[in-house]
Design a protein around this motif. Structure first.
Motif, PDB file in Angstrom:
ATOM      1  N   THR A  58       0.915  -1.104  -0.187  1.00 32.16           N
ATOM      2  CA  THR A  58      -0.125  -0.007   0.041  1.00 32.16           C
ATOM      3  C   THR A  58       0.773   1.103   0.159  1.00 32.16           C
ATOM      4  OG1 THR A  58      -0.071  -0.234   2.464  1.00 32.16           O
ATOM      5  CG2 THR A  58      -2.043  -0.888   1.190  1.00 32.16           C
ATOM      6  N   ARG A  59       2.201   1.031   0.360  1.00 27.18           N
ATOM      7  CA  ARG A  59       3.033   2.361   0.372  1.00 27.18           C
ATOM      8  C   ARG A  59       4.361   1.869  -0.112  1.00 27.18           C
ATOM      9  NH1 ARG A  59       4.030   3.983   5.670  1.00 27.18           N
ATOM     10  NH2 ARG A  59       3.021   2.151   6.725  1.00 27.18           N
ATOM     11  N   ILE A  69       8.070   0.855  -1.046  1.00 24.11           N
ATOM     12  CA  ILE A  69       8.656  -0.176  -1.937  1.00 24.11           C
ATOM     13  C   ILE A  69       7.693  -1.108  -2.335  1.00 24.11           C
ATOM     14  CG2 ILE A  69      10.657  -1.863  -2.313  1.00 24.11           C
ATOM     15  CD1 ILE A  69      12.146  -0.171   0.279  1.00 24.11           C
ATOM     16  N   ARG A 116      -2.834  -2.994   5.360  1.00 26.43           N
ATOM     17  CA  ARG A 116      -3.782  -2.948   6.533  1.00 26.43           C
ATOM     18  C   ARG A 116      -4.967  -2.104   6.122  1.00 26.43           C
ATOM     19  NH1 ARG A 116       0.241  -1.877  11.268  1.00 26.43           N
ATOM     20  NH2 ARG A 116       1.292  -0.598   9.928  1.00 26.43           N
ATOM     21  N   ASP A 163      -3.621  -7.730   8.484  1.00 25.97           N
ATOM     22  CA  ASP A 163      -2.529  -7.367   9.181  1.00 25.97           C
ATOM     23  C   ASP A 163      -1.329  -8.479   9.526  1.00 25.97           C
ATOM     24  OD1 ASP A 163      -0.755  -6.715  11.474  1.00 25.97           O
ATOM     25  OD2 ASP A 163      -2.017  -5.043  12.362  1.00 25.97           O
ATOM     26  N   VAL A 164      -0.331  -8.409   9.019  1.00 29.44           N
ATOM     27  CA  VAL A 164       0.541  -9.526   9.241  1.00 29.44           C
ATOM     28  C   VAL A 164       0.804  -9.947  10.609  1.00 29.44           C
ATOM     29  CG1 VAL A 164       1.661  -9.474   6.674  1.00 29.44           C
ATOM     30  CG2 VAL A 164       2.737  -8.379   9.104  1.00 29.44           C
ATOM     31  N   ASN A 189       7.596  -8.250   1.957  1.00 26.10           N
ATOM     32  CA  ASN A 189       7.973  -6.695   2.165  1.00 26.10           C
ATOM     33  C   ASN A 189       7.446  -6.144   3.366  1.00 26.10           C
ATOM     34  OD1 ASN A 189       8.881  -3.878   0.804  1.00 26.10           O
ATOM     35  ND2 ASN A 189       6.716  -3.863   1.307  1.00 26.10           N
ATOM     36  N   TYR A 207      14.912  -3.090  15.534  1.00 21.94           N
ATOM     37  CA  TYR A 207      15.110  -3.341  14.188  1.00 21.94           C
ATOM     38  C   TYR A 207      16.106  -4.057  13.577  1.00 21.94           C
ATOM     39  CZ  TYR A 207      14.586  -2.111   9.024  1.00 21.94           C
ATOM     40  OH  TYR A 207      14.258  -1.988   7.841  1.00 21.94           O
ATOM     41  N   LYS A 247      15.753  -7.888  11.780  1.00 22.36           N
ATOM     42  CA  LYS A 247      15.974  -7.988  10.444  1.00 22.36           C
ATOM     43  C   LYS A 247      17.116  -9.078  10.409  1.00 22.36           C
ATOM     44  CE  LYS A 247      13.331  -5.292   7.988  1.00 22.36           C
ATOM     45  NZ  LYS A 247      12.239  -5.829   7.192  1.00 22.36           N
ATOM     46  N   VAL A 289      15.993   3.918   1.103  1.00 22.32           N
ATOM     47  CA  VAL A 289      15.019   4.441   0.165  1.00 22.32           C
ATOM     48  C   VAL A 289      13.995   5.455   0.732  1.00 22.32           C
ATOM     49  CG1 VAL A 289      13.323   3.551  -1.533  1.00 22.32           C
ATOM     50  CG2 VAL A 289      14.954   2.192  -0.528  1.00 22.32           C
ATOM     51  N   THR A 342      11.099   6.611   1.586  1.00 24.37           N
ATOM     52  CA  THR A 342       9.718   6.252   1.846  1.00 24.37           C
ATOM     53  C   THR A 342       9.245   6.883   3.108  1.00 24.37           C
ATOM     54  OG1 THR A 342      10.393   4.046   2.872  1.00 24.37           O
ATOM     55  CG2 THR A 342      10.041   4.070   0.513  1.00 24.37           C
TER      56      THR A 342
HETATM   57  N1  LIG Z   1      13.160   2.228   3.131  1.00 25.04           N
HETATM   58  C1  LIG Z   1      14.370   1.967   3.472  1.00 25.04           C
HETATM   59  O1  LIG Z   1      15.331   2.803   3.523  1.00 25.04           O
HETATM   60  C2  LIG Z   1      14.398   0.567   3.700  1.00 25.04           C
HETATM   61  C3  LIG Z   1      15.773   0.218   3.963  1.00 25.04           C
HETATM   62  C4  LIG Z   1      15.946  -1.210   4.328  1.00 25.04           C
HETATM   63  C5  LIG Z   1      14.870  -1.983   4.511  1.00 25.04           C
HETATM   64  N2  LIG Z   1      13.788  -1.925   4.096  1.00 25.04           N
HETATM   65  C6  LIG Z   1      12.512  -2.736   4.420  1.00 25.04           C
HETATM   66  O2  LIG Z   1      11.703  -2.504   3.393  1.00 25.04           O
HETATM   67  C7  LIG Z   1      10.522  -2.760   3.436  1.00 25.04           C
HETATM   68  C8  LIG Z   1       9.612  -1.827   2.815  1.00 25.04           C
HETATM   69  O3  LIG Z   1       9.720  -0.600   3.460  1.00 25.04           O
HETATM   70  P1  LIG Z   1       9.459   0.871   2.978  1.00 25.04           P
HETATM   71  O4  LIG Z   1      10.485   1.885   3.349  1.00 25.04           O
HETATM   72  O5  LIG Z   1       8.671   0.938   1.945  1.00 25.04           O
HETATM   73  O6  LIG Z   1       8.339   1.021   4.432  1.00 25.04           O
HETATM   74  P2  LIG Z   1       6.887   2.068   4.795  1.00 25.04           P
HETATM   75  O7  LIG Z   1       6.905   3.208   3.575  1.00 25.04           O
HETATM   76  O8  LIG Z   1       6.831   2.256   5.982  1.00 25.04           O
HETATM   77  O9  LIG Z   1       5.722   0.957   4.221  1.00 25.04           O
HETATM   78  C9  LIG Z   1       5.562  -0.430   4.699  1.00 25.04           C
HETATM   79  C10 LIG Z   1       4.608  -1.168   4.381  1.00 25.04           C
HETATM   80  O10 LIG Z   1       4.498  -2.183   5.373  1.00 25.04           O
HETATM   81  C11 LIG Z   1       3.063  -2.552   5.483  1.00 25.04           C
HETATM   82  N3  LIG Z   1       2.999  -2.926   6.873  1.00 25.04           N
HETATM   83  C12 LIG Z   1       3.549  -2.704   8.073  1.00 25.04           C
HETATM   84  N4  LIG Z   1       3.416  -3.070   9.029  1.00 25.04           N
HETATM   85  C13 LIG Z   1       2.308  -4.009   8.773  1.00 25.04           C
HETATM   86  C14 LIG Z   1       1.488  -4.980   9.041  1.00 25.04           C
HETATM   87  N5  LIG Z   1       1.699  -5.275  10.676  1.00 25.04           N
HETATM   88  N6  LIG Z   1       0.696  -5.599   8.522  1.00 25.04           N
HETATM   89  C15 LIG Z   1       0.605  -5.460   7.109  1.00 25.04           C
HETATM   90  N7  LIG Z   1       1.153  -4.807   6.554  1.00 25.04           N
HETATM   91  C16 LIG Z   1       2.118  -3.774   7.213  1.00 25.04           C
HETATM   92  C17 LIG Z   1       2.556  -0.986   5.338  1.00 25.04           C
HETATM   93  O11 LIG Z   1       1.118  -1.289   5.337  1.00 25.04           O
HETATM   94  P3  LIG Z   1      -0.002  -0.023   6.070  1.00 25.04           P
HETATM   95  O12 LIG Z   1      -0.048   1.100   4.807  1.00 25.04           O
HETATM   96  O13 LIG Z   1      -0.980  -0.592   6.365  1.00 25.04           O
HETATM   97  O14 LIG Z   1       0.891   0.637   7.204  1.00 25.04           O
HETATM   98  C18 LIG Z   1       3.300  -0.571   4.096  1.00 25.04           C
HETATM   99  O15 LIG Z   1       2.596  -0.975   3.151  1.00 25.04           O
HETATM  100  C19 LIG Z   1      10.154  -2.974   5.087  1.00 25.04           C
HETATM  101  O16 LIG Z   1      10.305  -4.470   5.387  1.00 25.04           O
HETATM  102  C20 LIG Z   1      11.646  -2.360   5.345  1.00 25.04           C
HETATM  103  O17 LIG Z   1      12.041  -2.673   6.600  1.00 25.04           O
HETATM  104  C21 LIG Z   1      13.436  -0.521   4.049  1.00 25.04           C
END
Ligand SMILES: NC(=O)c1ccc[n+]([C@@H]2O[C@H](COP(=O)([O-])OP(=O)(O)OC[C@H]3O[C@@H](n4cnc5c(N)ncnc54)[C@H](OP(=O)(O)O)[C@@H]3O)[C@@H](O)[C@H]2O)c1
Length: 213
Positions: free
Chosen positions: A9-10, A12, A32, A41-42, A66, A135, A139, A168, A170
């Protein structure tokens, strides 16, 4: 391809879903709230029945785990990192990944599909700059989970890759992060395409470098 992406939904996950849809693939995105094909919700075990019901017996060629949270940004070692933060983080970043894989295993078997686990460089034991204990530990566990799933699923031809998506821009990564969602998605999707059983268990960065465990 038939593709399932959690947390679509948001950020990556949304970028990956848009990329694969534009290329003509069938994508099921979870989240969610608004924008999810399967609202779940996971961290709620009962919600996995919704995912199983939505997928039925459809083969899944690619599962991208993801969805994740980074709840302990900026916490203090002296008075932060509460127990509730640990349990919520592990429920999403570790248990949630395992239950997603477990739920879709019949679908992955039907396609001899691939599993991509979005971990992080922050899960590396070699690279340990300190801080963000929850975190990082979650991970590290996701990386370990991916490595062991790779061993167990190898004989069935189901390849498992573990990835650092880059830093990234986000909601999680913030506006100062190094790369755009599009750059991360271009790299990750190339990595997923190249994932085969010979490479199962590898931990790679979005741009194709081998990441130290
Ligand atoms: N951004 C970075 O720099 C970065 C770096 C390393 C790793 N990562 C990893 O990449 C992945 C995506 O990150 P992102 O930056 O895209 O994060 P984000 O913008 O915060 O988006 C997180 C996504 O995960 C979903 N989510 C979180 N908790 C959830 C739950 N309990 N049940 C279902 N869905 C859930 C959110 O859904 P809702 O809209 O429902 O909240 C959203 O779609 C994550 O695993 C993160 O740890 C990100």
């Amino acid at each position: 391809m038939n593709i399932v992406i959690t947390g679509a939904t948001r950020g990556i996950g949304a970028g990956l879903a848009a990329h694969y849809r534009a290329a003509g693939h069938q994508v099921t995105g979870t989240g969610r709230g608004a924008g999810a094909d399967v609202v779940m919700d996971v961290t709620h075990p009962a919600d996995f029945a919704k995912l199983a019901g939505a997928m039925g017996t459809h083969p899944v060629d690619l599962l991208v785990c993801n969805a994740g949270v980074y709840l302990d940004k900026g916490q203090s070692i002296d008075y932060g990192y509460g127990a509730d933060m640990w349990s919520k983080s592990f429920a999403a970043n570790v248990t949630g990944v395992f239950q997603t894989v477990q739920t879709l295993l019949p679908n992955l078997r039907a396609a001899t599909g691939k599993i991509a686990i979005i971990a992080s460089q922050m899960g590396s034991d070699t690279r340990a700059p300190g801080g963000s204990y929850i975190y990082r530990a979650s991970k590290a566990a996701a990386l370990n989970l991916g490595r062991n799933l790779a061993t167990d699923l190898k004989a069935e031809g189901i390849a498992v890759g573990i990835y650092h998506p880059g830093w990234v821009r986000t909601d999680m990564g913030g506006g100062e992060a190094a790369i755009s969602v599009d750059e991360s998605v271009a790299g990750l999707s190339a990595r997923f395409a190249a994932l085969d059983i010979a490479a199962t268990g590898s931990f790679l960065t979005w741009d194709g470098q081998v990441h130290p465990y």
